[in-house]
Design an enzyme around this catalytic site. Structure first.
Site, PDB file in Angstrom:
ATOM      1  N   LYS A   1     -52.000   6.083  39.908  1.00  0.00           N
ATOM      2  CA  LYS A   1     -53.252   5.541  39.375  1.00  0.00           C
ATOM      3  C   LYS A   1     -54.273   5.330  40.495  1.00  0.00           C
ATOM      4  CE  LYS A   1     -53.591   0.977  38.556  1.00  0.00           C
ATOM      5  NZ  LYS A   1     -54.738   0.358  39.246  1.00  0.00           N
ATOM      6  N   ASN A   2     -53.858   4.674  41.566  1.00  0.00           N
ATOM      7  CA  ASN A   2     -54.825   4.296  42.598  1.00  0.00           C
ATOM      8  C   ASN A   2     -55.350   5.498  43.384  1.00  0.00           C
ATOM      9  OD1 ASN A   2     -54.607   1.696  41.794  1.00  0.00           O
ATOM     10  ND2 ASN A   2     -53.377   0.985  43.528  1.00  0.00           N
TER      11      ASN A   2
ATOM     12  N   ARG B   1     -61.746 -11.075  45.528  1.00  0.00           N
ATOM     13  CA  ARG B   1     -61.949  -9.672  45.859  1.00  0.00           C
ATOM     14  C   ARG B   1     -63.390  -9.324  46.263  1.00  0.00           C
ATOM     15  NH1 ARG B   1     -57.893  -6.207  42.133  1.00  0.00           N
ATOM     16  NH2 ARG B   1     -57.882  -4.908  43.972  1.00  0.00           N
ATOM     17  N   PRO B   2     -63.807  -9.782  47.434  1.00  0.00           N
ATOM     18  CA  PRO B   2     -65.149  -9.454  47.912  1.00  0.00           C
ATOM     19  C   PRO B   2     -65.303  -7.976  48.284  1.00  0.00           C
ATOM     20  CG  PRO B   2     -63.925 -10.666  49.576  1.00  0.00           C
ATOM     21  CD  PRO B   2     -63.035 -10.594  48.371  1.00  0.00           C
TER      22      PRO B   2
ATOM     23  N   ASP C   1     -48.421  -4.913  45.312  1.00  0.00           N
ATOM     24  CA  ASP C   1     -48.290  -4.424  43.932  1.00  0.00           C
ATOM     25  C   ASP C   1     -46.836  -4.380  43.454  1.00  0.00           C
ATOM     26  OD1 ASP C   1     -51.019  -4.199  43.752  1.00  0.00           O
ATOM     27  OD2 ASP C   1     -51.086  -2.014  43.859  1.00  0.00           O
TER      28      ASP C   1
ATOM     29  N   ARG D   1     -53.364  -0.817  31.500  1.00  0.00           N
ATOM     30  CA  ARG D   1     -54.255  -0.379  32.568  1.00  0.00           C
ATOM     31  C   ARG D   1     -53.523   0.540  33.542  1.00  0.00           C
ATOM     32  NH1 ARG D   1     -55.677  -4.634  36.210  1.00  0.00           N
ATOM     33  NH2 ARG D   1     -56.270  -2.762  37.308  1.00  0.00           N
TER      34      ARG D   1
ATOM     35  N   CYS E   1     -61.254 -11.003  40.063  1.00  0.00           N
ATOM     36  CA  CYS E   1     -60.334 -10.631  38.995  1.00  0.00           C
ATOM     37  C   CYS E   1     -59.191 -11.623  38.983  1.00  0.00           C
ATOM     38  CB  CYS E   1     -59.840  -9.203  39.153  1.00  0.00           C
ATOM     39  SG  CYS E   1     -58.625  -9.003  40.412  1.00  0.00           S
TER      40      CYS E   1
ATOM     41  N   ARG F   1     -62.429  -2.680  39.048  1.00  0.00           N
ATOM     42  CA  ARG F   1     -62.917  -2.878  40.403  1.00  0.00           C
ATOM     43  C   ARG F   1     -63.066  -1.547  41.146  1.00  0.00           C
ATOM     44  NH1 ARG F   1     -63.547  -6.390  44.532  1.00  0.00           N
ATOM     45  NH2 ARG F   1     -63.027  -5.401  46.490  1.00  0.00           N
TER      46      ARG F   1
HETATM   47  C1  UD1 Z   1     -56.140  -1.609  46.383  1.00  0.00           C
HETATM   48  C2  UD1 Z   1     -55.360  -1.248  45.142  1.00  0.00           C
HETATM   49  C3  UD1 Z   1     -54.569  -2.453  44.626  1.00  0.00           C
HETATM   50  C4  UD1 Z   1     -53.715  -3.037  45.751  1.00  0.00           C
HETATM   51  C5  UD1 Z   1     -54.557  -3.316  46.982  1.00  0.00           C
HETATM   52  C6  UD1 Z   1     -53.723  -3.763  48.179  1.00  0.00           C
HETATM   53  C7  UD1 Z   1     -56.769   0.458  44.154  1.00  0.00           C
HETATM   54  C8  UD1 Z   1     -57.620   0.865  43.018  1.00  0.00           C
HETATM   55  N1  UD1 Z   1     -56.264  -0.781  44.118  1.00  0.00           N
HETATM   56  O1  UD1 Z   1     -57.085  -2.598  45.988  1.00  0.00           O
HETATM   57  O2  UD1 Z   1     -53.731  -2.017  43.557  1.00  0.00           O
HETATM   58  O3  UD1 Z   1     -53.136  -4.245  45.290  1.00  0.00           O
HETATM   59  O4  UD1 Z   1     -55.261  -2.121  47.381  1.00  0.00           O
HETATM   60  O5  UD1 Z   1     -52.745  -2.837  48.467  1.00  0.00           O
HETATM   61  O6  UD1 Z   1     -56.502   1.234  45.034  1.00  0.00           O
HETATM   62  N2  UD1 Z   1     -61.078  -7.724  51.052  1.00  0.00           N
HETATM   63  C9  UD1 Z   1     -62.141  -8.385  51.627  1.00  0.00           C
HETATM   64  N3  UD1 Z   1     -63.343  -7.725  51.722  1.00  0.00           N
HETATM   65  C10 UD1 Z   1     -63.513  -6.446  51.265  1.00  0.00           C
HETATM   66  C11 UD1 Z   1     -62.413  -5.781  50.685  1.00  0.00           C
HETATM   67  C12 UD1 Z   1     -61.204  -6.448  50.589  1.00  0.00           C
HETATM   68  O7  UD1 Z   1     -62.024  -9.528  52.050  1.00  0.00           O
HETATM   69  O8  UD1 Z   1     -64.625  -5.906  51.384  1.00  0.00           O
HETATM   70  C13 UD1 Z   1     -59.767  -8.433  50.914  1.00  0.00           C
HETATM   71  C14 UD1 Z   1     -59.364  -8.604  49.452  1.00  0.00           C
HETATM   72  O9  UD1 Z   1     -59.974  -9.739  48.872  1.00  0.00           O
HETATM   73  C15 UD1 Z   1     -57.870  -8.743  49.555  1.00  0.00           C
HETATM   74  C16 UD1 Z   1     -57.529  -7.831  50.732  1.00  0.00           C
HETATM   75  O10 UD1 Z   1     -58.744  -7.614  51.445  1.00  0.00           O
HETATM   76  O11 UD1 Z   1     -57.515 -10.064  49.857  1.00  0.00           O
HETATM   77  C17 UD1 Z   1     -56.944  -6.499  50.324  1.00  0.00           C
HETATM   78  O12 UD1 Z   1     -57.831  -5.825  49.478  1.00  0.00           O
HETATM   79  P1  UD1 Z   1     -57.988  -4.242  49.468  1.00  0.00           P
HETATM   80  O13 UD1 Z   1     -56.992  -3.642  50.412  1.00  0.00           O
HETATM   81  O14 UD1 Z   1     -59.417  -3.905  49.646  1.00  0.00           O
HETATM   82  O15 UD1 Z   1     -57.560  -3.908  47.987  1.00  0.00           O
HETATM   83  P2  UD1 Z   1     -58.295  -2.976  46.948  1.00  0.00           P
HETATM   84  O16 UD1 Z   1     -58.790  -1.747  47.608  1.00  0.00           O
HETATM   85  O17 UD1 Z   1     -59.245  -3.768  46.147  1.00  0.00           O
END
Ligand code: UD1
Length: 475
Positions: A63-64, A162-163, A360, A452, A157, A133
């Site tokens: 999916k991701n 999730r910033p 995950d 989802r 979420c 997202r």
């Molecule tokens: C992706 C995956 C999700 C998985 C996650 C971590 C997809 C669609 N989703 O989510 O299933 O659980 O990786 O392996 O691929 N953060 C910030 N600032 C930012 C971005 C992220 O502070 O600009 C923080 C987030 O709040 C979180 C951490 O970084 O605490 C990890 O997030 P991130 O690795 O970005 O996850 P996603 O890409 O959203």
């Protein structure tokens, strides 16, 4: 992120029926419709536990990976064919976003044909971005190809705030003007060339999404971009492989330093999405928690290394049964895995960016450790609010205490079936696993989370011998 819509809420059904989830997914008419809200009108999954499972399960495409590759298709003003795309609500939502931007998409089974020749970079609709997202990831490709993008903020979420600051700072470092106004991120490029410029970007945290946004943006930038402290997840490597096949120049994907040399244009391709390591991990835990020997394919065992290591510690064996024969992006050959269950004993788990233990898979392992002998400590370090399934597992007799971002588990002999509520996608999988292991009947609500991210989960479990059915209440 509001995740309140189930495709099943949208299907008028007069009687109590048991339907196949693949049919239900195909029936999605409008994913942004308001769902029915009363608990009684929600579909439920009934599971009679303690059935022993056997046989082989087919693992769907990741999916991701599929979601980010769909966003990445915007980079190419030609035809993109993605194979092995799972049929999921999240994928439908990404299709909606792309269609709103003017992208033409045709679906034939698990193949998506995408044509992003003519697009309007300002049309991403808030009601869908707010529910998915990953749809925010279109910002990088839109900006780098068209010089402008307007994407609503995705919001928080169920698992955390999730910033998107790391995505924004990366694009700014490459010369983009970015402002957030009335909940919308406006990004544009100025200057004669209206082109992003290569930059050195150090990520404060190896965010998967931010790495993907910057990587995609850099493929068409002028000059070289270096991403340090980059995420190393297999989905990043899949994205890089896909972009390289389109003609991008990327080195180091899968390590913490990625170097991208921008090119002028990317080309049409035909690409096979990697198998879903989280779905595979969920089925491995299903084998362990029900004491059943099952096989899964196709899988790429390296992607499951931290999950397999923990299953070994808990007392199960995972055997690689040779090549399965399908080739995935970057010429990776897939294999078949077999789980051989054992006496379950507790262990400690800390979620971390890849190659650490995946967040995950945390909820599914919490279910498993709840019936593993002895004490376990589970520490969630990636998301701030990802232990909400614990309260539901407690309803089934689990002995777990939450302290901050730790769950302290004292293994019990068995769980007992109970009505439970899924709180997010992976929590829903954990409750299904707990239900499969529990004595008696478990009813799981909140199935829109499950839909989802798991393609045909109920059918796959039924084919392995599990006793479960989805009930759609009469309207
Ligand atoms: C992706 C995956 C999700 C998985 C996650 C971590 C997809 C669609 N989703 O989510 O299933 O659980 O990786 O392996 O691929 N953060 C910030 N600032 C930012 C971005 C992220 O502070 O600009 C923080 C987030 O709040 C979180 C951490 O970084 O605490 C990890 O997030 P991130 O690795 O970005 O996850 P996603 O890409 O959203």
């Amino acid at each position: 992120m509001t995740e309140s819509v189930s495709h099943l809420d949208l299907i008028p059904i007069k009687l109590l029926v048991n339907i196949r989830e693949d049919k239900a997914i195909n029936s999605i008419s409008n994913l942004t419709q308001t769902p029915a809200t009363t608990e009684e009108s929600q579909p439920i999954l009934e599971i009679w536990g303690r059935a022993s499972l056997q046989g082989e399960v087919q693992i769907s495409g990741a999916k991701n990976s599929a979601l980010v590759l769909m966003a990445g298709s915007i980079l190419c003003p030609g035809d993109i064919r993605l194979r092995n795309v799972p049929n999921l609500v999240d994928i439908k939502r990404m299709e909606q976003i792309l269609t709103a931007l003017g992208v033409k998409i045709q679906q034939h089974g698990n193949i998506l044909d995408i044509d992003a020749r003519d697009i309007n970079p300002t049309k991403a609709p808030y009601d869908v971005v707010s529910q998915l997202r990953a749809s925010f990831f279109v910002i990088g490709p839109l900006l780098t190809r068209l010089g402008t993008a307007r994407v609503p903020l995705p919001g928080g979420c169920a698992i955390g705030t999730r910033p998107i600051d790391l995505h924004v700072r990366g694009l700014q470092a490459m010369g983009a003007n970015v402002r957030i106004e009335s909940g919308i991120v406006h990004a544009h490029l100025t200057g004669k060339k209206r082109r992003l410029q290569g930059a050195n970007i150090y990520l404060d945290y190896p965010s998967v999404g931010a790495t993907e946004t910057i990587l995609m943006a850099a493929t068409l930038a002028e000059g070289e971009t270096k991403i340090e402290n980059a995420a190393q997840e297999p989905e990043i490597v899949d994205l890089a492989n896909c972009c390289c096949q389109m003609g991008a120049k990327i080195k180091g994907a899968g390590t913490n330093t990625i170097i991208i040399s921008g090119v002028d244009r990317l080309n049409s391709i035909d690409y096979n999405v990697i198998p879903d390591r989280i779905e595979a991990g969920t089925f491995l835990v299903a084998g362990a928690i029900t004491g059943s020997e099952i096989s899964l394919s196709p899988v790429i065992p390296e992607h499951l290394a931290p999950v397999i290591a923990k299953l070994n510690e808990i007392g199960c064996q995972v055997v690689v049964e040779g090549n399965e024969g399908t080739m995935f992006g970057g010429n990776i050959q897939s294999s078949r895995l077999r789980i051989i269950p054992g006496e379950l004993k507790g262990t400690d788990i800390e979620t971390l960016p890849y190659p650490g233990f995946p967040t995950d898979m945390q909820a599914q392992f919490t279910a498993l450790l709840s019936i593993s002998e002895g004490n376990s400590v589970i520490s969630e370090t990636v998301f701030e609010n990802r232990l909400r399934h614990v309260a539901e597992l407690q309803r089934m007799g689990a002995n777990i205490r939450v302290k901050g971002h730790h769950a302290i588990v004292r293994g019990v002999r068995s769980l007992s079936g109970a009505p439970v509520m899924a709180t997010d996608l992976r929590a829903s999988a954990a409750l299904v696993l707990a239900g499969l292991a529990a004595e008696g009947k478990t009813t799981v609500r909140g199935l829109h989370h499950l839909d989802r991210g798991y393609e045909n989960l109920e059918t796959k479990f039924r084919d392995l011998g599990a006793n479960l059915q989805r009930i759609i209440p009469a309207s």
